[in-house]
Design an enzyme around this catalytic site. Sequence first.
Site, short mmCIF file in Angstrom:
data_model
loop_
_atom_site.label_atom_id
_atom_site.label_comp_id
_atom_site.label_asym_id
_atom_site.label_seq_id
_atom_site.Cartn_x
_atom_site.Cartn_y
_atom_site.Cartn_z
N ASN A 338 7.70 -11.67 39.43
CA ASN A 338 8.47 -11.39 41.00
C ASN A 338 7.37 -10.72 41.71
O ASN A 338 7.45 -9.61 42.45
CB ASN A 338 9.49 -10.34 40.67
CG ASN A 338 10.49 -10.40 41.78
OD1 ASN A 338 10.35 -11.44 42.52
ND2 ASN A 338 11.50 -9.50 41.78
N HIS A 374 18.72 -3.78 43.59
CA HIS A 374 19.18 -4.43 42.63
C HIS A 374 20.93 -4.45 42.24
O HIS A 374 21.54 -5.54 41.89
CB HIS A 374 18.61 -4.36 41.25
CG HIS A 374 17.16 -5.21 41.07
ND1 HIS A 374 15.83 -4.42 41.51
CD2 HIS A 374 16.87 -6.33 40.79
CE1 HIS A 374 15.07 -5.23 41.30
NE2 HIS A 374 15.73 -6.70 40.67
#
Length: 487
Positions: A338, A374
């Site tokens: 990521n 998240h």
Amino acid sequence: MASAVEGDVGKVVEPIWGLWSGFEELSLNKLATSLGASEQALRLIISIFLGYPLALFYRHYLFFKDSYLIHLFHAFTGLSIAYFNFGYQFYHSLLCVILQFLILRLMGRTRTAVLTTFCLQMAYLLAGYYYTATGNYDIKWTMPHCVLTLKLIGLAVDYFDGGRNQNSLSSEQQKYAIRGVPSLLEVAGFSYFYGAFLVGPQFSMNHYMKLVQGQLTDIPGKMPNSTVPALKRLSLGLVYLVGYTLLSPHITEDYLLTEDYENHPFWFRCMYMLVWGKFVLYKYVTCWLVTEGVCILTGLGFNGFEENGKAKWDACANMKVWLFETNPRFTGTIASFNINTNAWVARYFFKRLKFLGNKELSQGLSLLFLALWHGLHSGYLVCFQMEFLIVIVEKKAANLIRDSPALSNLASITILQPFFYLVQQTIHWLFLGYSMTAFCLFTWDKWFKVYKSIYFLGHVFFLSLLFILPYIHKSMVPRKEKLKKME
């Protein structure tokens, strides 16, 4: 007469449209069931791969066309993908894009605009998490919205930097600062670019505008010679996809919650967590490799040239696959996984906390932001808390080996290095799985049960090292070495 005809046509079209929608849902549902996946997951995969024909259309028909046509194409295709995946809930992203444009225009290049953007976009995302939360991972409108949230916050910060004195900006800030005033169409095209709308990667408005202006090419005045690099990333993504599809029925997080898992020996529980923790990341690797290929095909992945004149296509790389698979350190995983999101957090959050004067505090707050970004489940907080703890301990251990002559000599023995690598990699993968357990199981009752079954091994191991390593360092590092370090 016209209205009567239109009414008759409407009566005919309406059931046909309903029949077609029903047929589409039925066929996708059947296909998803036959593949052992959910319909939403299948729609996501289709949408990601759809980027390739869209990129080819863009290359051959729009590459050097007027900017407004390219922005329209990106906005329309992105919105269509949003509708295909989430139905009328695509309005969430559209509303936030419009609100962001209004903030930029009405508040200008001010700190107030940046703070308003941050608070509004994060509040909208967190509210979405709150109202759509379940105990499982569901593919819903909040998934692409978290990607969009970072894009819009970054846009506001870059727009603010564009009004500051250039001498007060770092070289990195100067690179991303927006000097012009983006139009609504430009903001929409940037936000809905089909190659990154659903799962990323992150990129700046300036980089996007270079794409629209035809500057992201290795052959000036022509389409980029990027087909082969794009196909390489696509092929690698397909390898991971096939591997994940074949193994996913046999390696699941649900098994961690079963009595069968608890009844196995301790070593088996640890080894299963090790294998599962590595394997579960492959679904993310697949998506990012495939979308990277789309970005490369359009030219968005162009990143200048190497010293030997070879074009680089890693501007949108979210994965360094070789590093991810072979590096035995947690910092190696962070550096290879990521990538663009981590770079975004470093650029717009971590480095902006420099005024705190404490690097570890800034790092901790950055990880807290990532956890909230998240979602609201406790598992995210535990996962990023573990990352913070592991990175600190790993750094202390590396310093100890470097500063201690005895440990440095031991680590340099060639014949022992494969053994050291195997031990380090085992520890790395095991506690990667330990951290991912909380991340994937979300709620405290689930991850607590699994952690309890292995006696909270990760927390005990790293908290013990955190307190023990300074004493080991004190006893094993000679005073001369300490004085040299101080000098």
